[in-house]
Write a protein that holds these residues in place. Structure first.
Motif, PDB file in Angstrom:
ATOM      1  N   SER A  99     -10.812   3.791   1.304  1.00  0.00           N
ATOM      2  CA  SER A  99     -10.924   2.594   1.599  1.00  0.00           C
ATOM      3  C   SER A  99      -9.405   1.898   1.037  1.00  0.00           C
ATOM      4  O   SER A  99      -8.864   2.080   0.033  1.00  0.00           O
TER       5      SER A  99
ATOM      6  N   GLN B 256      -9.387  -2.960   3.858  1.00  0.00           N
ATOM      7  CA  GLN B 256     -10.876  -2.420   4.029  1.00  0.00           C
ATOM      8  C   GLN B 256     -11.761  -3.095   2.815  1.00  0.00           C
ATOM      9  O   GLN B 256     -12.955  -3.594   3.139  1.00  0.00           O
TER      10      GLN B 256
ATOM     11  N   LYS C 213     -18.698   1.353   6.544  1.00  0.00           N
ATOM     12  CA  LYS C 213     -17.217   1.986   6.897  1.00  0.00           C
ATOM     13  C   LYS C 213     -16.504   1.754   8.020  1.00  0.00           C
ATOM     14  O   LYS C 213     -15.378   1.511   8.290  1.00  0.00           O
TER      15      LYS C 213
END
Length: 452
Positions: free
Chosen positions: A305, A309, A327
């Motif tokens: 990530s 994110q 995700k």
């Protein structure tokens, strides 16, 4: 998520709480309320006029098709007449939809101004939300409760339904008339399908035109698509993303108001969490590939990530338990975030909003949690300590990870020997005060590991 207004949190939503002469604000409120009433009246009257004029225009176009073709027979081919009629109804519909979207914007902005002035004058409906819903101006306590587009079944969409239904009906008729006047252009076996598709495509296009005309400050067509997609996969995003973006920026203003220097914190944030932050558009495909290889034990496991994110997860995703779907949405939202916020602002929002410990959001809250006060100019050691604690909700001392990261930071010239000594003291103090869970053996291992 960021705390709501009624909880302890930032208090500078409406900066002008006090007036030497309150009559000025009161007069401004009266003017704004009258302006809102006027805009709503214009919207209602225009809706009624549009209903009548749309029906009249539709009837005129449908009824005059044969006469027009006979008048221009031998001068203009019939299909040209059909295209002209198509253009008239579509042009009228497009102008009408844009007009109503502008009127809706005027209503919402006037309503937001009324709410702001009402709050500045000290009036709040926070305790009577069941009687006065907070999504209506009558009971709203924050301006972004009024959305530019509240939904397809609300008053804001009534003009759309009027215009699109009537115009789609005319398009259906003109499509049928076009086929009748131009036999052989469309295969006979798909005539009905062609007519229905034409009507449906125009209805869909009108829907897109109207919705995109009512995008708010941070909304984009990409975000609308991701919201739709997230509902399909069972992981809906926070409903009022505009308000969340506002609160995130507000957190940055609060950090700045307290004169907290974030230079060192940003430096270690990029180094620890996302070294390629300034070179990607929200998604690091290199880190993503490394993470996938870790899942199949080809490389050591590591998080894929990016900072963007992580920010998407913190601000816009409410259910963190559905890891795979989460995700996917993070990856989808990251490019949108980099489009609506600059890279520097993303770092500021991250530092001021992200979760550092359980129920501890933002760097100011984190400093108060660990040290009892907000440090104006965090040292390298303090900055490293804070970023290392990001999302550590179990308050564990991750000795091996810390040792590895400290050594890397020292090799890159980010930490000196003095910084490392201060850092060990910070961890020792946090353990002693019960802020971090660890025993003496772990502290000893940490001290020996970082000084080796």
């Amino acid at each position: 998520m960021i705390e709501e207004d009624y909880k302890k949190g930032w208090r500078q939503h409406f900066p002008t709480y006090h007036f030497d002469d309150r009559d000025i604000a009161l007069e401004e409120y009266k003017v704004s309320a009258k302006n809102l009433e006027s805009e709503e009246r214009v919207f209602l009257n225009a809706s009624n006029v549009t209903l009548v004029s749309s029906a009249a225009l539709g009837s005129l176009l449908v009824g005059s098709s044969s006469q027009l073709i006979s008048v221009f027979s031998g001068i203009i081919p019939p299909y040209i007449i059909s295209l002209i009629l198509f253009s008239i109804i579509i042009g009228f519909s497009f102008i009408s939809l844009k007009y109503f979207s502008d009127r809706q914007r005027a209503i919402v902005f006037s309503g937001r101004k009324v709410i702001i002035l009402r709050r500045m004058l000290g009036l709040s409906y926070g305790n009577v939300q069941l009687l006065l819903p907070n999504w209506r101006i009558e009971g709203a306590d924050q301006p972004l409760a009024l959305r530019l587009f509240p939904g397809w079944l609300t008053y804001a969409a009534y003009p759309f339904w009027i215009v699109s239904i009537i115009s789609s009906s005319v398009v259906l008729f003109l499509s049928a008339y076009f086929i009748k006047q131009n036999p052989g252009v469309i295969p006979a076996e798909i005539n009905s399908i062609f007519i229905l598709i034409m009507g449906f495509l125009w209805f869909l296009l009108a829907m897109v035109i109207y919705r995109l005309s009512l995008l708010d400050t941070h909304e984009t067509s990409r975000l609308l698509f991701y919201k739709f997609l997230s509902r399909i996969i069972g992981l809906p995003l926070t409903e009022n993303t505009e308000y969340i973006a506002y609160r995130a920026k507000l957190a940055v203003y609060e950090t700045d108001r307290l004169k907290i220097s974030t230079i060192n914190i940003k430096k270690f944030l990029v180094f620890i969490e996302d070294k390629d932050f300034y070179s990607h558009s929200g998604v690091s495909y290199k880190s993503l590939a490394r993470s996938l290889l870790g899942l199949i034990n080809i490389k050591p496991r590591s998080g894929g990530s990016t900072i963007v994110q992580q920010l998407a997860r913190t601000l816009f995703i409410t259910d963190l338990s559905k890891t795979k779907r989460r995700k996917f949405i993070e990856l989808a939202l990251a490019p949108w975030i980099t489009r609506v916020f600059s890279k520097d602002l993303i770092l500021d929002i991250y530092i001021s909003s992200v979760r550092f410990e359980r129920r501890c959001f933002g760097v100011v809250a984190a400093m108060n949690h660990f040290w009892g006060n907000a440090e104006k100019s965090p040292t390298n050691a303090q900055a490293f300590f804070l970023i290392e604690r990001v999302s550590n909700i179990r308050s564990k001392l991750l000795v091996n990870k810390i040792i590895q990261t400290v050594r890397s930071a020292k090799e890159n010239g980010l930490l000196s020997d003095e910084d490392i000594e201060s850092l060990v003291d910070l961890y020792s103090d946090a353990v002693e005060r019960g802020k971090i869970t660890a025993d003496q053996a772990e502290l000893l291992k940490l001290a020996e590991g970082v000084s080796a």
